[in-house]
Write a protein that holds these residues in place. Structure first.
Motif, PDB file in Angstrom:
ATOM      1  N   ILE A 111      88.501  -0.390   4.712  1.00  0.00           N
ATOM      2  CA  ILE A 111      88.592  -0.966   6.056  1.00  0.00           C
ATOM      3  C   ILE A 111      88.038  -2.388   6.067  1.00  0.00           C
ATOM      4  CG2 ILE A 111      87.634  -0.795   8.397  1.00  0.00           C
ATOM      5  CD1 ILE A 111      87.851   2.271   8.094  1.00  0.00           C
ATOM      6  N   ASP A 112      86.882  -2.578   5.453  1.00  0.00           N
ATOM      7  CA  ASP A 112      86.287  -3.921   5.399  1.00  0.00           C
ATOM      8  C   ASP A 112      87.194  -4.902   4.663  1.00  0.00           C
ATOM      9  OD1 ASP A 112      84.115  -2.954   6.774  1.00  0.00           O
ATOM     10  OD2 ASP A 112      82.861  -2.681   4.990  1.00  0.00           O
ATOM     11  N   GLN A 113      87.776  -4.458   3.567  1.00  0.00           N
ATOM     12  CA  GLN A 113      88.664  -5.328   2.795  1.00  0.00           C
ATOM     13  C   GLN A 113      89.906  -5.718   3.591  1.00  0.00           C
ATOM     14  OE1 GLN A 113      89.412  -3.177  -0.828  1.00  0.00           O
ATOM     15  NE2 GLN A 113      87.310  -3.377  -1.553  1.00  0.00           N
ATOM     16  N   GLN A 114      90.444  -4.785   4.375  1.00  0.00           N
ATOM     17  CA  GLN A 114      91.615  -5.105   5.189  1.00  0.00           C
ATOM     18  C   GLN A 114      91.259  -6.107   6.286  1.00  0.00           C
ATOM     19  OE1 GLN A 114      94.076  -3.828   2.941  1.00  0.00           O
ATOM     20  NE2 GLN A 114      95.050  -4.062   4.924  1.00  0.00           N
ATOM     21  N   MET A 115      90.092  -5.959   6.888  1.00  0.00           N
ATOM     22  CA  MET A 115      89.673  -6.923   7.905  1.00  0.00           C
ATOM     23  C   MET A 115      89.474  -8.298   7.289  1.00  0.00           C
ATOM     24  SD  MET A 115      87.205  -4.810  10.548  1.00  0.00           S
ATOM     25  CE  MET A 115      86.013  -4.262   9.323  1.00  0.00           C
ATOM     26  N   HIS A 116      88.943  -8.353   6.079  1.00  0.00           N
ATOM     27  CA  HIS A 116      88.781  -9.632   5.390  1.00  0.00           C
ATOM     28  C   HIS A 116      90.144 -10.263   5.083  1.00  0.00           C
ATOM     29  CE1 HIS A 116      84.661  -8.015   3.778  1.00  0.00           C
ATOM     30  NE2 HIS A 116      84.635  -8.282   5.076  1.00  0.00           N
ATOM     31  N   ALA A 117      91.094  -9.437   4.670  1.00  0.00           N
ATOM     32  CA  ALA A 117      92.437  -9.942   4.369  1.00  0.00           C
ATOM     33  C   ALA A 117      93.100 -10.507   5.618  1.00  0.00           C
ATOM     34  CB  ALA A 117      93.293  -8.826   3.765  1.00  0.00           C
ATOM     35  N   PRO A 143      98.697  -5.230  21.672  1.00  0.00           N
ATOM     36  CA  PRO A 143      98.192  -6.573  21.988  1.00  0.00           C
ATOM     37  C   PRO A 143      97.387  -7.198  20.849  1.00  0.00           C
ATOM     38  CG  PRO A 143      97.833  -5.070  23.831  1.00  0.00           C
ATOM     39  CD  PRO A 143      98.290  -4.229  22.678  1.00  0.00           C
ATOM     40  N   GLU A 144      96.632  -6.371  20.117  1.00  0.00           N
ATOM     41  CA  GLU A 144      95.835  -6.908  19.014  1.00  0.00           C
ATOM     42  C   GLU A 144      96.732  -7.460  17.919  1.00  0.00           C
ATOM     43  OE1 GLU A 144      92.747  -8.344  17.354  1.00  0.00           O
ATOM     44  OE2 GLU A 144      92.362  -7.001  19.046  1.00  0.00           O
ATOM     45  N   ILE A 188      98.630  -2.573  10.022  1.00  0.00           N
ATOM     46  CA  ILE A 188      98.990  -1.148   9.977  1.00  0.00           C
ATOM     47  C   ILE A 188      98.121  -0.428   8.953  1.00  0.00           C
ATOM     48  CG2 ILE A 188     100.814   0.501   9.411  1.00  0.00           C
ATOM     49  CD1 ILE A 188     101.310  -0.877  12.030  1.00  0.00           C
ATOM     50  N   GLN A 189      97.886  -1.066   7.810  1.00  0.00           N
ATOM     51  CA  GLN A 189      97.051  -0.477   6.762  1.00  0.00           C
ATOM     52  C   GLN A 189      95.623  -0.284   7.264  1.00  0.00           C
ATOM     53  OE1 GLN A 189      98.361  -0.720   2.898  1.00  0.00           O
ATOM     54  NE2 GLN A 189      97.414   1.229   3.319  1.00  0.00           N
ATOM     55  N   LEU A 190      95.123  -1.264   8.010  1.00  0.00           N
ATOM     56  CA  LEU A 190      93.782  -1.137   8.585  1.00  0.00           C
ATOM     57  C   LEU A 190      93.694   0.075   9.505  1.00  0.00           C
ATOM     58  CD1 LEU A 190      90.923  -2.177   9.325  1.00  0.00           C
ATOM     59  CD2 LEU A 190      92.041  -3.597  11.088  1.00  0.00           C
ATOM     60  N   ARG A 191      94.676   0.212  10.396  1.00  0.00           N
ATOM     61  CA  ARG A 191      94.665   1.353  11.310  1.00  0.00           C
ATOM     62  C   ARG A 191      94.869   2.676  10.570  1.00  0.00           C
ATOM     63  NH1 ARG A 191      91.662  -1.194  14.635  1.00  0.00           N
ATOM     64  NH2 ARG A 191      92.697  -2.731  15.975  1.00  0.00           N
ATOM     65  N   GLU A 192      95.603   2.632   9.462  1.00  0.00           N
ATOM     66  CA  GLU A 192      95.767   3.846   8.651  1.00  0.00           C
ATOM     67  C   GLU A 192      94.423   4.277   8.064  1.00  0.00           C
ATOM     68  OE1 GLU A 192      97.579   5.237   4.336  1.00  0.00           O
ATOM     69  OE2 GLU A 192      98.328   3.381   5.268  1.00  0.00           O
ATOM     70  N   TYR A 193      93.675   3.333   7.489  1.00  0.00           N
ATOM     71  CA  TYR A 193      92.374   3.669   6.912  1.00  0.00           C
ATOM     72  C   TYR A 193      91.404   4.157   7.999  1.00  0.00           C
ATOM     73  CZ  TYR A 193      93.914   1.305   2.638  1.00  0.00           C
ATOM     74  OH  TYR A 193      94.587   0.945   1.504  1.00  0.00           O
ATOM     75  N   GLN A 194      91.472   3.525   9.165  1.00  0.00           N
ATOM     76  CA  GLN A 194      90.612   3.980  10.257  1.00  0.00           C
ATOM     77  C   GLN A 194      90.985   5.389  10.711  1.00  0.00           C
ATOM     78  OE1 GLN A 194      91.046   0.793  13.131  1.00  0.00           O
ATOM     79  NE2 GLN A 194      89.274  -0.329  12.312  1.00  0.00           N
ATOM     80  N   GLY A 232      86.796  -3.908  14.236  1.00  0.00           N
ATOM     81  CA  GLY A 232      85.994  -2.792  13.729  1.00  0.00           C
ATOM     82  C   GLY A 232      86.157  -1.493  14.493  1.00  0.00           C
ATOM     83  N   SER A 233      86.489  -1.570  15.772  1.00  0.00           N
ATOM     84  CA  SER A 233      86.652  -0.334  16.546  1.00  0.00           C
ATOM     85  C   SER A 233      87.923   0.393  16.117  1.00  0.00           C
ATOM     86  CB  SER A 233      86.715  -0.656  18.039  1.00  0.00           C
ATOM     87  OG  SER A 233      87.778  -1.564  18.307  1.00  0.00           O
TER      88      SER A 233
END
Length: 497
Positions: free
Chosen positions: A253-259, A65-66, A192-198, A276-277
């Protein structure tokens, strides 16, 4: 050589070029035909209807959903898509202007008043308003009239101008779609990259806790005199080594959220609370369907854009060819002229009109026109070659995505086995170490290998999904059910092409 003979030769050459130009459409169909491949090399069956529908909204295959929310916001608010949409509105307006300026007559209403005093040094008799007078005299002259002109499109110049503008508008429409396809793929890849880093961060923290437990065991054994301080130092070093990866992962992670925030038209930190979660890497519900026909590439907007550019370039050659022929314009004027006042402009005696053709033929410009034709033909040929390259590049991207996806799936399974084995090896090494049956280097090596294998598995799982996204993008999926052209209809009648 007589002037008559020169005119005959010029006309014959112009007619030849015109006939050659009339074959552009047929030539284009033969030149830009896509490579005849029935299916891609990594497929063998037929594409089911539900699988074809999946390509239109491929992100729903991840059942996240996200991700679907981010995709929806990118469709509505991505700035690159908005810029491409504005370009489409501009090109459609240009098409409307071309039609109005070239296909319709030009009609102007004009009026004027002039007060004139003639010279006394050159006396003459003037008849104004039915009376005779001798200069010098002061008089007024009122005029109100309409003038109109219309160019006869005998040799196709106007038609080809409209065709070129229509093709430009089509190319802008496909550019908009291509921008959307690329944007949606980029959103999914970054997610996907964000979830990979997390996931890597979760693994690092779990390893940190496990290595701290090992450190406590080593310190207890050292106090009991069972091991030396070397084992304690090595245990502390491996904990510090794992801890050093955590800030790096947090930065990524922060950079991916910014992107992702930029892709949905938000400020860099606006999505931090939402994303962030930590969550697992989303996995596609269904894999790549087999037996994909190569005709699916026709959905790719960049291929359609390249073909529209060929059409525009071919039409512009036709425009240049038409300039070898005479330009015939019908002109007319109708109105009233009076020197006695505005009220008399409607009198029958004050009325005047002119009507007739205006023919213009730049015979001396013939060499320059031929050069222009060669220039535009060269531009057309460049567009044809660009089209061919675009088609071949599309095949390459699909084949690369299929190959990468298949091989990464195999690698993922191997890494799963590797992680299982290293988990057992790590448990056995620690168990033997606590009983004094092996040295600490075996424990250290097993834990490092397990951490590396888990990290590689997380990367592989993410790569499988990004390869799948690359495949969907290579097929041009993502715009059919979210066609950005629907949002550009505010362009009005000029937007219709």
């Amino acid at each position: 050589m007589s002037q008559k003979m020169i005119l005959k030769r010029v006309a014959a050459a112009a007619l030849c070029l015109s006939l050659c130009g009339s074959g552009f459409s047929r030539a284009r169909k033969n030149i830009v035909a896509a490579p005849a491949l029935s299916s891609f090399s990594n497929s063998s069956a037929q594409l089911a209807p539900n699988e074809a529908s999946l390509l239109a909204e491929w992100w729903k295959n991840f059942d996240d959903p996200e991700l679907e929310s981010l995709i929806k916001r990118a469709i509505e608010s991505n700035l690159d898509v908005k810029v491409a949409r504005a370009k489409l509105v501009e090109s459609r307006a240009a098409l409307g202007n071309t039609k109005a300026a070239n296909q319709l007559p030009t009609v102007n209403a004009k009026g004027s008043y002039a007060r004139t005093r003639t010279s006394a040094d050159n006396p003459q008799v003037l008849t104004l308003g039915g009376s005779t007078t001798t200069v010098p005299v002061v008089y007024g002259n009122y005029q109100a009239y309409f003038d109109a002109s219309y160019e006869l499109d005998i040799f196709g110049g106007v038609r080809n101008s409209v065709k070129a503008s229509r093709a430009d508008a089509s190319a802008s429409a496909e550019e908009l779609r291509n921008t959307l396809v690329s944007t949606l793929a980029e959103v999914a890849r970054d997610y996907i990259q964000l979830r990979e880093y997390q996931e890597q961060l979760r693994i690092a923290r779990a390893q940190e806790e496990s290595q701290k437990d090992t450190l406590h065991i080593t310190e207890a054994r050292n106090k009991a005199g069972l091991v030396s301080g070397l084992d304690v130092a090595n245990a502390r070093a491996i904990v510090a080594s794992t801890q050093s990866t955590i800030p790096q992962l947090q930065s990524k992670i922060d950079q991916q959220m910014h992107a992702l925030a930029l892709l949905v038209g938000k400020a860099p930190s606006e999505l931090n609370a939402e994303l962030g979660s930590e969550k697992r890497i989303p996995t596609a519900v269904s894999e790549i369907p087999s037996g994909l026909p190569s005709e699916l590439l026709r959905r790719r907007p960049d291929i359609r854009e390249a073909e529209a550019n060929v059409q525009a370039a071919a039409a512009r050659v036709g425009v240049q060819v038409s300039k070898l022929f005479p330009s015939i314009t019908l002109t007319a004027q109708y109105g009233g002229q009076s020197g006695s006042g505005l009220s008399s402009l409607m009198d029958a005696a004050a009325r005047f009109y002119t009507i007739g053709p205006n023919i213009q033929w730049g015979l001396l410009n013939y060499p320059a026109l031929k050069t222009n034709i060669r220039t535009y033909k060269a531009r057309r040929d460049q567009k044809v070659l660009t089209y061919k390259k675009t088609v071949l590049t599309a095949f390459q991207e699909v084949e690369n995505a299929l190959t990468a996806y298949d091989n990464e799936k195999k690698r993922e399974k191997i890494l799963e086995t590797e992680v299982e084995q290293y988990q057992q090896a790590s448990k056995l090494a620690l168990s033997k170490y606590t009983r004094g049956l092996t040295n600490f280097l075996d424990v250290l090596d097993a834990q490092r290998s397990l951490f590396s294998a888990q990290d590689s598995l997380a990367q592989s799982r993410a790569t499988v999904q990004t390869d799948l996204i690359a495949f969907y993008k290579a097929l041009g999926g993502g715009w059919e059910k979210n066609d950005p052209l629907a949002l550009a209809q505010a362009a009005g009648p000029n937007g219709q092409h």
